[in-house]
Design a protein around this motif. Sequence first.
Motif, short mmCIF file in Angstrom:
data_model
loop_
_atom_site.label_atom_id
_atom_site.label_comp_id
_atom_site.label_asym_id
_atom_site.label_seq_id
_atom_site.Cartn_x
_atom_site.Cartn_y
_atom_site.Cartn_z
N ALA A 160 3.24 -5.90 5.16
CA ALA A 160 3.41 -5.66 5.85
C ALA A 160 3.55 -4.71 7.37
CB ALA A 160 3.92 -3.85 5.02
N GLY A 161 2.42 -5.06 7.58
CA GLY A 161 1.34 -4.16 8.51
C GLY A 161 2.65 -5.19 10.31
N GLN A 162 2.91 -6.51 9.58
CA GLN A 162 2.82 -7.87 10.95
C GLN A 162 4.65 -7.68 10.76
OE1 GLN A 162 1.61 -11.84 10.39
NE2 GLN A 162 -0.66 -10.40 9.67
N VAL A 163 5.30 -6.71 10.55
CA VAL A 163 6.96 -6.74 10.83
C VAL A 163 7.10 -5.67 11.73
CG1 VAL A 163 8.50 -5.57 9.92
CG2 VAL A 163 7.61 -7.14 8.23
N ALA A 164 8.12 -6.59 12.80
CA ALA A 164 8.30 -5.50 14.13
C ALA A 164 9.06 -4.43 14.31
CB ALA A 164 8.90 -6.29 14.73
N GLY A 165 7.93 -2.51 14.13
CA GLY A 165 9.02 -1.85 14.01
C GLY A 165 10.59 -1.94 13.82
N PRO A 166 10.86 -2.35 14.81
CA PRO A 166 12.05 -2.19 15.08
C PRO A 166 13.47 -2.43 14.26
CG PRO A 166 11.46 -3.18 17.29
CD PRO A 166 10.37 -2.67 16.27
N LEU A 167 12.73 -4.06 13.30
CA LEU A 167 13.17 -4.42 12.50
C LEU A 167 12.90 -3.65 10.96
CD1 LEU A 167 14.30 -6.90 10.35
CD2 LEU A 167 11.98 -7.82 10.41
N TYR A 168 11.95 -3.00 11.23
CA TYR A 168 11.42 -2.33 9.56
C TYR A 168 12.33 -1.32 9.61
CZ TYR A 168 8.88 0.53 6.34
OH TYR A 168 8.39 1.47 5.68
N SER A 169 12.90 -0.21 11.00
CA SER A 169 13.16 1.19 10.93
C SER A 169 14.37 0.42 10.67
CB SER A 169 13.15 1.37 12.30
OG SER A 169 14.41 0.32 13.36
N ARG A 170 15.18 -0.76 10.97
CA ARG A 170 16.88 -0.76 10.13
C ARG A 170 17.18 -1.04 8.46
NH1 ARG A 170 16.81 -2.29 15.01
NH2 ARG A 170 18.31 -1.95 16.48
N PHE A 171 15.91 -1.06 7.80
CA PHE A 171 15.89 -1.04 6.27
C PHE A 171 15.96 0.17 6.15
CE2 PHE A 171 13.47 -5.04 7.13
CZ PHE A 171 14.90 -5.56 6.21
N GLY A 172 17.64 0.67 4.89
CA GLY A 172 17.55 1.74 5.04
C GLY A 172 16.41 2.48 3.33
N ILE A 173 16.06 1.89 2.64
CA ILE A 173 15.49 1.84 1.65
C ILE A 173 13.85 0.64 1.61
CG2 ILE A 173 15.18 1.34 -1.29
CD1 ILE A 173 18.51 1.49 -0.95
N SER A 174 13.53 0.96 1.39
CA SER A 174 11.84 0.82 1.59
C SER A 174 10.99 0.98 0.29
CB SER A 174 10.96 1.17 2.45
OG SER A 174 9.19 0.31 2.74
N PHE A 175 10.14 -0.34 -0.15
CA PHE A 175 9.27 0.34 -1.50
C PHE A 175 8.16 -0.51 -0.86
CE2 PHE A 175 13.66 0.84 -4.03
CZ PHE A 175 13.28 2.13 -4.68
N ARG A 176 6.36 -0.64 -1.65
CA ARG A 176 5.21 -1.05 -1.25
C ARG A 176 5.19 -1.36 -2.57
NH1 ARG A 176 3.65 -0.86 4.12
NH2 ARG A 176 5.55 0.29 4.99
N MET A 177 5.02 -2.30 -3.35
CA MET A 177 4.70 -2.25 -4.78
C MET A 177 3.40 -2.55 -4.73
SD MET A 177 7.87 -5.66 -5.87
CE MET A 177 7.25 -5.39 -7.76
N ASN A 178 2.62 -2.02 -5.76
CA ASN A 178 1.51 -2.35 -6.45
C ASN A 178 1.56 -2.81 -7.83
OD1 ASN A 178 1.19 0.41 -4.20
ND2 ASN A 178 2.00 1.37 -6.14
N PHE A 179 -0.11 -3.37 -7.83
CA PHE A 179 -0.67 -3.91 -8.93
C PHE A 179 0.15 -3.10 -10.11
CE2 PHE A 179 -3.56 -5.29 -5.90
CZ PHE A 179 -3.31 -7.21 -6.03
N TYR A 180 0.64 -3.83 -10.98
CA TYR A 180 1.10 -3.94 -12.63
C TYR A 180 -0.40 -2.84 -13.05
CZ TYR A 180 5.14 -5.98 -11.86
OH TYR A 180 6.70 -6.13 -11.30
N GLU A 181 0.11 -1.62 -13.97
CA GLU A 181 -0.65 -0.84 -15.12
C GLU A 181 -0.53 -2.27 -16.17
OE1 GLU A 181 -2.33 1.50 -14.88
OE2 GLU A 181 -0.73 2.45 -12.89
N THR A 182 -1.90 -2.15 -17.07
CA THR A 182 -2.44 -3.46 -17.64
C THR A 182 -1.70 -2.91 -18.81
OG1 THR A 182 -5.18 -3.24 -17.38
CG2 THR A 182 -4.87 -4.15 -19.29
N ALA A 183 -1.26 -1.58 -19.17
CA ALA A 183 -0.26 -2.06 -20.26
C ALA A 183 1.07 -2.72 -19.84
CB ALA A 183 0.10 -0.10 -20.85
N ASP A 184 1.63 -2.78 -18.50
CA ASP A 184 2.99 -3.35 -18.48
C ASP A 184 2.71 -4.46 -18.45
OD1 ASP A 184 4.06 -0.79 -18.18
OD2 ASP A 184 3.54 -0.51 -15.90
N LEU A 185 0.81 -5.29 -18.28
CA LEU A 185 1.47 -6.21 -17.84
C LEU A 185 1.42 -7.05 -19.65
CD1 LEU A 185 -1.05 -6.46 -15.54
CD2 LEU A 185 0.96 -7.81 -15.65
N GLU A 186 1.16 -5.71 -20.58
CA GLU A 186 0.71 -6.63 -22.10
C GLU A 186 1.96 -6.41 -22.42
OE1 GLU A 186 -1.47 -4.05 -24.47
OE2 GLU A 186 -3.48 -4.09 -23.55
#
Length: 337
Positions: A160-186
Amino acid sequence: NDSFLRGDFTAEDEKELSLRPATLGEFLGQPSLKENLSVFIRAARERGEALDHLFLAGPPGLGKTTLAGIVAAEMKAEFKATSAPALDKPKDLAGILTSLTENSVFFIDEIHRLKPVVEEMLYIAMEDNEIDWVIGQGPAARTIRIQIPHFTLIGATTKAGQVAGPLYSRFGISFRMNFYETADLEKIIRRTAGILETSVTPGAVARLAMSARGTPRVANRLLKRMRDFAQILGKSGDGTVTEKIVEEGLGRLEIDEYGLERLDRQILATIISRYNGGPVGAETLAISVGEAIESLEDFYEPYLIQRGFLQRTPRGRMVTDLAYEHLKIEAGERSAD
Ligand code: ADP
């Protein structure tokens, strides 16, 4: 690179597309992302509009491509997918944009790798649903604006850090996905086992989930290898993946109870033995362990950091006390056998 645990897409994954969830309901884990996304999708559908442009960041194998396909399915929209390195010239992008249907979903993987000239065209497309097209050559050349359909751009990146600011700012929705919880992996492992028609004991599921690096793709791949071990080495003869099989299988693959593989431990051991615990720059470290900087940064480091073995500081990478502890325990075990 032959690392077994890498989250990257392989030919084997390609063959197993049936494992890929097709609806938001089948997409397990990531509860807050799912809840928010489902609201935005419903709202856009009720208005009969394209969903706003969506940015997905996170390590490989967490489900970014899967989610993009799900968004298209839930929007009942056409889905087109490409990856930034395939968009070499503005012409390549223009070809896709002009062929989109109204309100369709266009997925670009590795969006941090777009070339500036291509990015330029994308800005206007995202904002005004138009592209600038140069016709003619030399002094006779002129630019015309071409109208394109409304569409949803889904941009995915491990950096994410390498995406140009002007490009990033044109996204109306942004999610940072995290590693899954063990229970969800199960849950993911049980779902996959069902699709593969493989029986897995609860103890085996728990042990696999712990070693899956918080990553669905790794969980699925581990399960498939354990299925192989069960089939060939299993005593029961019915191919059941038991906890004992998983213990043995993970041991053979040199994957420990934290999900660390040999190269993870080598990274930590190298920082300790050669750089006195760090800090050491990423490039130097990559060369020391003989791994490409890309995979070091995208795949190995995020998990080592998340599990508290490694720290990123302005002066470089440093191991934590936990890394010393973990490696020492290992050294003790090794000298005991
Ligand atoms: P990314 O694009 O982030 O690298 P993918 O979307 O290709 O990851 O996901 C990798 C695989 O992991 C998919 O084929 C799918 O089978 C599985 N997967 C990912 N996320 C989930 C999830 N939330 N629930 C179930 N399976 C998942």
